[in-house]
Design a protein around this motif. Structure first.
Motif, short mmCIF file in Angstrom:
data_model
loop_
_atom_site.label_atom_id
_atom_site.label_comp_id
_atom_site.label_asym_id
_atom_site.label_seq_id
_atom_site.Cartn_x
_atom_site.Cartn_y
_atom_site.Cartn_z
N VAL A 127 68.82 46.98 36.95
CA VAL A 127 67.72 47.46 36.11
C VAL A 127 68.06 47.35 34.63
CG1 VAL A 127 66.27 49.45 35.56
CG2 VAL A 127 66.94 49.01 37.94
N ASN A 128 69.28 47.76 34.25
CA ASN A 128 69.74 47.65 32.87
C ASN A 128 71.27 47.60 32.87
OD1 ASN A 128 70.31 50.29 33.54
ND2 ASN A 128 69.48 51.19 31.68
N TRP A 129 71.88 47.52 31.68
CA TRP A 129 73.34 47.38 31.62
C TRP A 129 73.85 47.90 30.29
CZ3 TRP A 129 69.69 43.61 31.81
CH2 TRP A 129 69.53 42.80 30.69
N ARG A 168 68.86 49.36 43.92
CA ARG A 168 68.69 49.23 42.47
C ARG A 168 69.86 49.90 41.76
NH1 ARG A 168 64.43 50.35 45.12
NH2 ARG A 168 64.71 52.60 44.87
N ALA A 170 71.38 51.08 37.96
CA ALA A 170 70.91 51.38 36.60
C ALA A 170 71.90 52.28 35.89
CB ALA A 170 69.53 52.03 36.64
N TYR A 172 72.38 55.31 32.97
CA TYR A 172 71.64 56.40 32.34
C TYR A 172 72.61 57.31 31.57
CZ TYR A 172 67.84 55.22 35.60
OH TYR A 172 66.87 54.57 36.30
N HIS A 176 68.68 62.42 34.15
CA HIS A 176 67.83 61.25 34.34
C HIS A 176 66.93 61.42 35.56
CE1 HIS A 176 71.75 60.69 36.27
NE2 HIS A 176 71.15 59.96 37.18
N GLU A 201 69.75 53.62 45.70
CA GLU A 201 69.97 53.52 44.26
C GLU A 201 71.40 53.91 43.92
OE1 GLU A 201 67.18 55.53 41.77
OE2 GLU A 201 65.44 54.86 42.92
N HIS A 203 73.52 54.91 40.29
CA HIS A 203 73.38 55.21 38.87
C HIS A 203 74.76 55.34 38.23
CE1 HIS A 203 69.29 57.26 39.97
NE2 HIS A 203 69.25 55.93 40.05
#
Length: 506
Positions: A127-129, A168, A170, A172, A176, A201, A203
């Motif tokens: 999702v992001n990095w 997924r 991600a 954070y 979150h 997921e 995180h």
């Protein structure tokens, strides 16, 4: 019964002042599933039983007491997934091996809706990095981590960049929307957590210093591989060197997946189609990841054309006799001339052969014009680019700590100084031994934080210390920090700014 804090403090003192856990020990036991969350006080028997279970999973002597080793283990960075039920589930897995039968009675895992995926082909999405790692680096670490599990099981993974995806990943910060107990706590403490099948997921705490290979910080590949294990339905393991230990492994020479990890995933998803698991040694993966990172650093820079370390991640920094600043990250280094020109990245071991793949601290000493490097439990000393005879030396022989935070030559003392945690050490470079009456508390350096990852002294005699993206300027005359800020933005001599130099340079 909540344990008296005076007792906890006494235990910490008698254990040679070990680091106390970020949480109260009873809060820790509740957070990670050893005691149930409720409004009732726990009695002494319940607390002792919880401590014994924690010690079992952490491979500590099972005493049922909050001894120094137990408190210290609680303070180590770890996975945020609850340990609840791990002991019973582990017993079941072992029973299957010897009897082929599943135990009928065991404690159910709370908040776990399913123990395995109903399919063997799974998709994943990043999702992001973190800002200081390129997407290419993160994709490689994640792909390799998934491949690790598919090598030894009947699972197949495929990236789905635009989603939807089964799993997924991600990054954070803080709370979150996973609940207060899952809020990230900044550097240290809980590094990541994951959810079992159905939610799928994982995180990661954005505030941590994530790295691609084995240098300073937390290895993204190893932590990702661990959290993927949870998304597949695996619990924490009590086996020494298991990837699924709640306290993340280092990427060393041994095989990344232990027999216990392989047994656990195969009981859920079967063996690979060729029936021959592919097990990779840590040093092979480490070399591959480092080679990839080096290629990334050579081919990609910041959008403004700045070196990649300017994003706020480096392992060490020092300055030579000509005023050239050297910045080290992993197996590479950059040189920043006195005029501000940057060259690099260049391979560390092409200039200083015999060094390890990455270092933890570096310092140039104007006293003897030698280079000093530190990694793990050893120190290397070079005259120019040539390793001095009888080096590397064990840090313990010199009275120095393992894994120092940073090292620098400090003119007011006339010796080398090393920071490690809450203490600092002073090394006599002529005698190569620790000075008497050291180590001392870091509080002697008023205003300097713990955990600095680099330090150097400028020509005006002021000491600069670095931690992540911040710097602290220490005045040796006033014996205190006199300024702090963001080094990439405020210190043009780090090579991260094209602002013209002036007489007002820090």
């Amino acid at each position: 019964m909540r344990l008296p804090r005076s007792l906890i403090s006494l235990l910490a003192v008698t254990a040679l002042c070990v680091t106390a856990p970020a949480l109260d020990p009873q809060d820790f036991l509740e957070k990670y599933g050893y005691l149930h969350h409720d409004h009732h006080l726990h009695n002494a028997v319940e607390v002792q039983s919880a401590i014994r279970e924690f010690q079992w999973l952490s491979r500590l002597p099972i005493t049922g007491e909050l001894d120094g080793a137990t408190l210290q283990q609680m303070a180590e960075p770890r996975c945020g997934v609850s340990d609840e039920g791990s002991q019973q589930i582990w017993a079941q897995r072992v029973n299957v091996i010897f009897t082929g039968k599943t135990l009928q009675q065991r404690r159910r895992r709370s908040a776990r809706q399913a123990e395995k995926w109903s399919k063997h082909h799974l998709t994943y999405q990043i999702v992001n990095w973190p800002r200081h790692l390129s997407l290419g680096s993160v994709r490689l670490a994640v792909h390799t981590a998934f491949q690790l599990w598919s090598n030894v099981s009947g699972l197949v993974f495929q990236e789905a960049p635009k989603g939807p995806a089964d799993i997924r990943l991600a990054f954070y910060e803080g709370d979150h929307n996973d609940g207060a107990s899952n809020a990230f706590d900044g550097p240290g403490g809980t590094l990541a957590h994951a959810f079992l099948p159905r939610r799928g997921e994982a995180h990661f705490d954005m505030a941590e210093k994530w790295t691609l290979n084995g240098h300073k910080g937390h290895n993204l590949f190893m932590v990702t591989a661990h959290e993927i294990g949870h998304t597949l339905g695996l619990e924490h393991s009590p086996v020494r060197h298991a990837l699924m230990s709640p306290y993340y492994r280092k990427l060393g020479r041994s095989l990344v997946l232990s027999w216990a990890d392989i047994m656990a995933v195969q009981q859920l998803y079967g063996k690979p189609s060729n029936n021959r698991p592919v097990r990779l040694p840590g040093q092979v993966l480490n070399a591959a990841l480092q080679e990839w990172e080096f290629s990334e650093l050579q081919s990609q820079g910041d959008t403004a054309g700045l070196p990649l370390y300017c994003r706020g991640a480096f392992d060490a920094i020092t300055m030579d006799q000509s005023g050239t600043v050297l910045v080290f990250r992993g197996g590479m280094y950059w040189s920043v001339s006195a005029k501000g020109g940057v060259s690099g990245p260049l391979p560390l071991r092409e200039r200083w052969s015999h060094l390890p793949q990455a270092i933890e601290a570096a310092a140039f000493s104007p006293l003897d014009s030698k280079w000093y490097f530190f990694k793990g439990k050893r120190m290397w000393r070079y005259t120019g680019n040539v390793l001095d005879p009888n080096f590397p030396r064990k840090s313990s022989e010199l009275g120095m700590p393992r894994h120092p935070d940073c090292a620098f030559y400090y003119a007011p003392l006339g010796h080398m100084v090393l920071f490690k945690g809450s203490r600092y050490f002073v090394l006599n470079l002529k005698m190569l031994r620790q000075e008497p009456y050291y180590p001392r508390r870091l509080s002697d350096w008023t205003g300097v934080p713990q955990g600095t990852n680099g330090a150097l002294t400028r020509s005006d005699g002021r000491l600069y210390l670095f931690k992540d993206q911040q710097f602290w300027r220490f005045d040796p005359v006033k014996v205190r920090v006199t300024r702090e800020g963001l080094w990439a933005k405020d210190l043009s001599w780090t090579g991260c700014s094209y602002v013209p130099r002036s007489n007002n340079i820090l």
